[in-house]
Write a protein that holds these residues in place. Structure first.
Motif, mmCIF file in Angstrom:
data_model
loop_
_atom_site.group_PDB
_atom_site.id
_atom_site.type_symbol
_atom_site.label_atom_id
_atom_site.label_comp_id
_atom_site.label_asym_id
_atom_site.label_seq_id
_atom_site.Cartn_x
_atom_site.Cartn_y
_atom_site.Cartn_z
ATOM 1 N N TYR A 128 0.699 -1.168 0.009
ATOM 2 C CA TYR A 128 0.108 -0.040 0.088
ATOM 3 C C TYR A 128 0.900 1.211 -0.050
ATOM 4 C CZ TYR A 128 -4.555 -2.503 0.996
ATOM 5 O OH TYR A 128 -5.678 -2.950 0.623
ATOM 6 N N ALA A 129 2.145 1.237 -0.148
ATOM 7 C CA ALA A 129 2.956 2.209 -0.009
ATOM 8 C C ALA A 129 3.380 2.761 -1.449
ATOM 9 C CB ALA A 129 4.213 1.950 0.706
ATOM 10 N N LYS A 130 3.791 3.986 -1.652
ATOM 11 C CA LYS A 130 4.113 4.760 -2.821
ATOM 12 C C LYS A 130 4.841 6.032 -2.461
ATOM 13 C CE LYS A 130 1.794 5.793 -7.313
ATOM 14 N NZ LYS A 130 2.168 4.434 -8.073
ATOM 15 N N ASN A 131 5.816 6.472 -3.228
ATOM 16 C CA ASN A 131 6.620 7.532 -2.787
ATOM 17 C C ASN A 131 5.660 8.689 -3.180
ATOM 18 O OD1 ASN A 131 9.390 5.981 -4.097
ATOM 19 N ND2 ASN A 131 9.259 7.027 -1.908
ATOM 20 N N TYR A 132 6.012 9.621 -2.471
ATOM 21 C CA TYR A 132 5.246 10.880 -2.717
ATOM 22 C C TYR A 132 5.496 11.607 -3.837
ATOM 23 C CZ TYR A 132 4.227 16.091 -2.019
ATOM 24 O OH TYR A 132 3.863 17.372 -1.910
ATOM 25 N N SER A 133 6.677 11.418 -4.588
ATOM 26 C CA SER A 133 7.058 11.886 -5.853
ATOM 27 C C SER A 133 8.024 11.179 -6.493
ATOM 28 C CB SER A 133 7.265 13.428 -5.609
ATOM 29 O OG SER A 133 8.528 13.698 -5.026
ATOM 30 N N GLY A 134 8.227 11.325 -7.752
ATOM 31 C CA GLY A 134 9.163 10.488 -8.494
ATOM 32 C C GLY A 134 9.105 10.622 -10.219
ATOM 33 N N LEU A 135 9.620 9.545 -10.726
ATOM 34 C CA LEU A 135 9.656 9.483 -12.213
ATOM 35 C C LEU A 135 8.254 8.830 -12.565
ATOM 36 C CD1 LEU A 135 10.617 9.541 -15.145
ATOM 37 C CD2 LEU A 135 11.857 7.480 -14.515
ATOM 38 N N LEU A 136 7.395 9.479 -13.488
ATOM 39 C CA LEU A 136 6.354 8.688 -14.114
ATOM 40 C C LEU A 136 6.232 8.899 -15.591
ATOM 41 C CD1 LEU A 136 3.518 7.218 -13.990
ATOM 42 C CD2 LEU A 136 2.430 9.333 -13.964
ATOM 43 N N LYS A 137 6.439 7.485 -16.153
ATOM 44 C CA LYS A 137 6.569 7.650 -17.560
ATOM 45 C C LYS A 137 5.358 6.365 -18.010
ATOM 46 C CE LYS A 137 9.939 7.050 -21.259
ATOM 47 N NZ LYS A 137 11.492 7.047 -21.831
ATOM 48 N N ARG A 138 4.606 7.202 -18.508
ATOM 49 C CA ARG A 138 3.317 6.324 -18.984
ATOM 50 C C ARG A 138 2.415 7.047 -19.617
ATOM 51 N NH1 ARG A 138 0.041 2.354 -16.020
ATOM 52 N NH2 ARG A 138 -1.946 2.694 -16.533
ATOM 53 N N LYS A 139 1.936 6.305 -20.785
ATOM 54 C CA LYS A 139 1.086 6.977 -21.870
ATOM 55 C C LYS A 139 1.543 8.402 -22.457
ATOM 56 C CE LYS A 139 -2.611 4.356 -20.328
ATOM 57 N NZ LYS A 139 -2.523 3.399 -21.449
ATOM 58 N N GLU A 140 0.806 9.444 -22.084
ATOM 59 C CA GLU A 140 1.262 10.780 -22.527
ATOM 60 C C GLU A 140 1.902 11.714 -21.483
ATOM 61 O OE1 GLU A 140 -2.498 12.754 -23.898
ATOM 62 O OE2 GLU A 140 -3.250 10.977 -24.443
ATOM 63 N N VAL A 141 2.223 10.929 -20.375
ATOM 64 C CA VAL A 141 3.009 11.613 -19.296
ATOM 65 C C VAL A 141 4.419 11.151 -19.235
ATOM 66 C CG1 VAL A 141 3.137 11.972 -16.780
ATOM 67 C CG2 VAL A 141 0.910 11.843 -18.126
ATOM 68 N N ASN A 142 5.325 12.099 -19.104
ATOM 69 C CA ASN A 142 6.727 11.885 -18.961
ATOM 70 C C ASN A 142 7.288 12.806 -18.105
ATOM 71 O OD1 ASN A 142 9.549 10.841 -18.874
ATOM 72 N ND2 ASN A 142 9.664 11.069 -21.004
ATOM 73 N N ASN A 143 7.192 12.526 -16.757
ATOM 74 C CA ASN A 143 7.594 13.447 -15.779
ATOM 75 C C ASN A 143 8.657 12.937 -14.726
ATOM 76 O OD1 ASN A 143 7.744 15.837 -13.724
ATOM 77 N ND2 ASN A 143 5.486 15.874 -13.812
#
Length: 246
Positions: A128-143
């Motif tokens: 159930y844990a996830k980082n508050y922020s980080g890399l997301l590269k998915r579909k139309e998002v690359n941040n």
């Protein structure tokens, strides 16, 4: 203005997948979570889950880009009944991150003093844990600095006994090589809902609303009364409408 909805919403990629969910319920699949804890702590694994969010529709444009423009919203009463819980967001440099990593390191030891139950509970917490922020590269998002916290994610992570004793936490190398067969091994684990549980049915284009109405009339009518079906029609909307009018 509300900062969360009274529903949890599952987004997906296509009309066909959405209708399959409506007919058969949610299928549990393994999902990869790359968790960074402290300066060098990592816990990258795949866990079985179903993901939702409670972002207000008016704030969902970024979520559409990353997770799909079709969706079904369910009441939070359904969520509570089925053990769905908000994700635990962790800043990787926090004291809590260090504490969680210490638990993870303990369960990795060959001579650990943890019982099987304690080991299982640590994995359940981690799932159930996830980082508050980080890399997301998915579909139309690359941040590289994507704020996962803004997703307001909720998860349904079934306990191992509901998964026919399938592996609960998978090494990423093993998962990536065997993804299809591993997901097939838990394909019987589904979570159903009734028409009364549905808050929204979201299609991508407004022009698809008649197609959804026709599907509900022809392939869903056995799941509800005529009155319930009429109410369900009123819960259909499109991402086009949401982005233009909300």
């Amino acid at each position: 203005m509300a900062i969360s909805t009274n529903s949890i919403i599952h987004y997906t990629d296509s009309f066909d997948i959405l209708t399959l969910i409506l007919k058969e319920g949610f299928k549990v699949k393994y999902c990869v979570e790359k968790l960074n804890l402290g300066k060098s702590g990592k816990s990258h694994a795949a866990h079985p889950m179903i993901s939702f969010c409670d972002i207000p529709l008016s704030d969902s444009e970024q979520h559409f880009d990353a997770y799909g423009k079709y969706g079904v919203g369910l009441s939070k009463e359904w969520a509570v009944k089925n053990g769905v819980n908000p994700v635990l967001y962790i800043d990787k440099n926090s004291l809590f991150a260090n504490s969680l990593y210490e638990l993870i390191k303990e369960r990795r030891k060959s001579n650990t003093n943890l019982t099987k139950k304690q080991d299982s509970e640590i994995l359940q917490i981690k799932s159930y844990a996830k980082n508050y922020s980080g890399l997301l590269k998915r579909k139309e998002v690359n941040n590289p600095n994507y704020k996962f916290y803004d997703e307001r994610e909720w998860r349904l992570v079934p306990p191992k006994e509901k998964l026919n004793d399938a592996i609960f936490s998978l090494n990423l190398s093993y998962f990536n090589k065997n993804k299809e067969s591993l997901n097939e091994s838990i394909s019987d684990c589904r979570f159903e809902f009734s028409s009364k549980d549905i808050s929204y049915i979201i299609v991508e284009k407004t022009s698809e609303i008649p197609k959804m109405i026709n599907f509900l009339r022809t392939d869903y009518s056995d799941k509800c009364t005529a009155k319930e079906l009429d109410i369900l029609f009123s819960k259909i909307c499109s991402t086009e409408q949401i982005m233009e009018d909300y």
